[in-house]
Design an enzyme around this catalytic site. Structure first.
Site, mmCIF file in Angstrom:
data_model
loop_
_atom_site.group_PDB
_atom_site.id
_atom_site.type_symbol
_atom_site.label_atom_id
_atom_site.label_comp_id
_atom_site.label_asym_id
_atom_site.label_seq_id
_atom_site.Cartn_x
_atom_site.Cartn_y
_atom_site.Cartn_z
ATOM 1 N N GLU A 32 36.185 -14.935 11.589
ATOM 2 C CA GLU A 32 35.425 -16.187 11.549
ATOM 3 C C GLU A 32 36.315 -17.266 10.963
ATOM 4 O O GLU A 32 36.942 -17.047 9.922
ATOM 5 C CB GLU A 32 34.179 -16.082 10.652
ATOM 6 C CG GLU A 32 33.027 -15.346 11.250
ATOM 7 C CD GLU A 32 31.776 -15.377 10.375
ATOM 8 O OE1 GLU A 32 31.557 -16.396 9.685
ATOM 9 O OE2 GLU A 32 31.047 -14.385 10.383
ATOM 10 N N GLU A 45 30.347 -9.817 5.811
ATOM 11 C CA GLU A 45 30.522 -10.450 4.496
ATOM 12 C C GLU A 45 29.851 -9.646 3.388
ATOM 13 O O GLU A 45 29.043 -10.147 2.605
ATOM 14 C CB GLU A 45 30.017 -11.895 4.533
ATOM 15 C CG GLU A 45 30.863 -12.751 5.485
ATOM 16 C CD GLU A 45 30.570 -14.244 5.432
ATOM 17 O OE1 GLU A 45 29.443 -14.608 5.075
ATOM 18 O OE2 GLU A 45 31.461 -15.040 5.764
HETATM 19 C C1 BGP Z 1 29.575 -17.069 7.310
HETATM 20 C C2 BGP Z 1 28.597 -16.212 8.065
HETATM 21 C C3 BGP Z 1 28.229 -16.706 9.414
HETATM 22 C C4 BGP Z 1 28.312 -18.189 9.634
HETATM 23 C C5 BGP Z 1 29.413 -18.879 8.868
HETATM 24 C C6 BGP Z 1 29.310 -20.371 8.828
HETATM 25 O O1 BGP Z 1 29.311 -16.997 5.940
HETATM 26 O O2 BGP Z 1 29.087 -14.901 8.275
HETATM 27 O O3 BGP Z 1 27.022 -16.118 9.778
HETATM 28 O O4 BGP Z 1 27.123 -18.801 9.641
HETATM 29 O O5 BGP Z 1 29.527 -18.431 7.541
HETATM 30 O O6 BGP Z 1 28.402 -20.765 7.828
HETATM 31 P P1 BGP Z 1 27.233 -21.773 8.053
HETATM 32 O O7 BGP Z 1 26.504 -21.305 9.250
HETATM 33 O O8 BGP Z 1 26.407 -21.661 6.825
HETATM 34 O O9 BGP Z 1 27.834 -23.098 8.204
#
Ligand code: BGP
Length: 480
Positions: free
Chosen positions: A375, A174
């Protein structure tokens, strides 16, 4: 509709699953200084470790000691690919050592061997919000060009070591998080002394964009080196794509949505795929008195280090409006205006499967290179029943609808190479630092008060995803 070689799998990040803090010679990382939080309590970054505070990244879900079991489950689901990250500080504990830490290298050798045992290809993110702490402390991270060399040394070390074990790589997770103030610490390694609230950091845009330039160079150099080490490597960028809609058809909203899309969603991908800064950012920099200092061969380096594929995270879409006082929605990176046509998760993230199809078309049209969704998933407060089951039909529903739209995009001619849902296993949430926000297909017996013994339980979604992979994307009840 899904090709036979489609890369089905799941994604994780070391700072959220691994634990094993300081074991095997690992050094301190930025993420080890982030406290736990919740939907209502913000995480904090504490340079000095506080005796009574909880730092969830130090424990994760103890993948460090459970990796064999976790990878076995991924094998059982038929994963073709397992996305994970290497903790830079396991390989170079402070980032400055000349020689790599053999124990750290050995750990990942074992993890990759375990993946191959089940026919799973590892896909490795080199840096997932996880710089060695000393590089932040001494240099303010990528503010200083020195850190580019530290990163390239690390990248070359792992490329060489794992050249026969890992084919798919991502450089920075990201990376476009660096386009907004929140990304100062996690992507760039900057924490301004005037910051009092880590979630709303004191921001110096000129410093931030200069550091981001250095991250682009670090990524480009790594890509070029990687291709020399093994020409078969496939190395991608990783963008947080928060799809943006104009709130209404007012021309002002259209223009604002386009401008924000350029600055947040498009900029980094344009640099990493096309190898040059896009025109609209030159204009933005001019208007905001931001002058990026470049060395003579920087532009050439960006060209030489173009990525092989474009990967992105997709959780939600948001609306933008030129008008004030509209109801807002939450997000992992960007809050936006609430879309009246969409429902939201328990954490307020708007659920928009069709937006994924729209996004895939938009990206393929823009770049014409293979795309991968690395993701996508639903964070929810799951309940472990007395009989050990977890009935997460809401997660199945979320994933099913998104996978359906990927199928539609494939049919429409978009080149999608794979999908790694977030996440095969419960892990620490990145934005809130809690375990209560569970994403996994596998439940981990651990809570935010430190109870639980890390036992693993298969959720209903585990069996469902297994059937999706087995059927090549068309499991029997697959009607969204
Ligand atoms: C993205 C990241 C991840 C992951 C995901 C879910 O932004 O790359 O590391 O965590 O989001 O977000 P969260 O864990 O804040 O719910």
């Amino acid at each position: 509709m899904f090709p036979d070689n489609f890369l089905w799998g799941g994604a994780t990040a070391a700072n959220q699953i691994e634990g094993g803090h300081l074991e095997g010679g690992k050094g301190d990382c930025i993420s080890d200084h982030l406290t736990g939080g919740s939907k209502d309590v913000k995480r904090r970054f504490t340079p000095v470790i506080e005796k009574d505070a909880f730092y969830p990244s130090r424990e994760g879900v103890d993948f460090y000691h459970h990796y064999k079991e976790d990878i076995k489950y991924c094998g059982e689901m038929g994963f073709k690919v397992f996305r994970m990250s290497i903790r830079w500080a396991r390989i170079f504990p402070t980032g400055l050592e000349e020689r790599a830490n053999e124990e750290g290298l050995k750990f990942y050798d074992d993890v990759f061997d375990e993946c191959h045992k089940y026919g799973i290809q590892p896909m490795v993110t080199l840096c997932h919000f996880d710089m060695p702490y000393l590089l932040f402390e001494k240099y303010q991270g990528f503010t200083d060009r020195t850190v580019i060399d530290c990163f390239v040394k690390y990248a070359k070390t792992v490329f060489k070591r794992y050249r026969h074990k890992v084919k798919y790589w991502l450089t920075f997770n990201e990376i476009n998080f660096g386009c907004i103030p929140m990304g100062n610490l996690e992507v760039l390694g900057i924490y301004h002394p005037k910051t009092t609230d880590y979630t709303q950091p004191y921001d110096v845009p000129a410093q931030r964009y200069q550091a981001l330039h250095h991250v682009f160079l670090a990524s480009a150099k790594a890509v070029a080196e990687g291709h020399k080490i093994n020409p078969d490597f496939k190395i991608g960028c990783m963008i947080a794509h928060v799809t943006l809609y104009p709130y209404c058809c007012a021309p002002e909203d259209m223009l604002l949505a386009q401008e924000m899309d350029h600055r947040f969603n498009d900029f980094c991908g344009d640099v990493q795929v096309k190898g040059e800064y896009p025109y609209y950012m030159e204009d933005y920099f001019r208007q905001n008195n931001i002058l990026i200092t470049k060395e003579p061969n920087d532009d050439e380096l960006l060209k030489k280090g173009r990525v092989d594929f474009y990967s992105f995270s997709y959780y939600m879409s948001n609306c933008v409006s030129s008008r004030e006082h509209l109801e807002t929605s939450m997000g992992n990176l960007l809050n936006g205006v609430k879309n009246p046509y969409l429902e939201s998760s328990q954490w307020g993230w708007q659920i928009d499967p069709k937006g994924l199809r729209y996004t895939l078309h938009k990206l393929y049209d823009r770049y014409h290179i293979p795309l991968m969704i690395v993701e996508n998933g639903l964070g929810a407060a799951d309940v472990l029943e007395k009989d050990g089951s977890i009935n997460d039909t809401y997660r199945i529903d979320y994933l099913k609808k998104h996978i359906f739209e990927i199928g539609q995009a494939l049919e429409g001619g978009v080149d999608v190479m794979g999908y790694t849902m977030w996440s095969p296993i419960d892990l620490v949430s990145s934005s809130t630092g809690e375990l209560k926000k569970r994403y996994g297909l596998i439940y981990v017996d651990r809570d935010d008060e430190g109870h639980g013994d890390y036992s693993r339980y298969k959720k209903d979604s585990f069996y469902w995803y297994k059937s999706v992979i087995e059927s090549g994307g068309i499991e029997p009840s697959f009607v969204p």
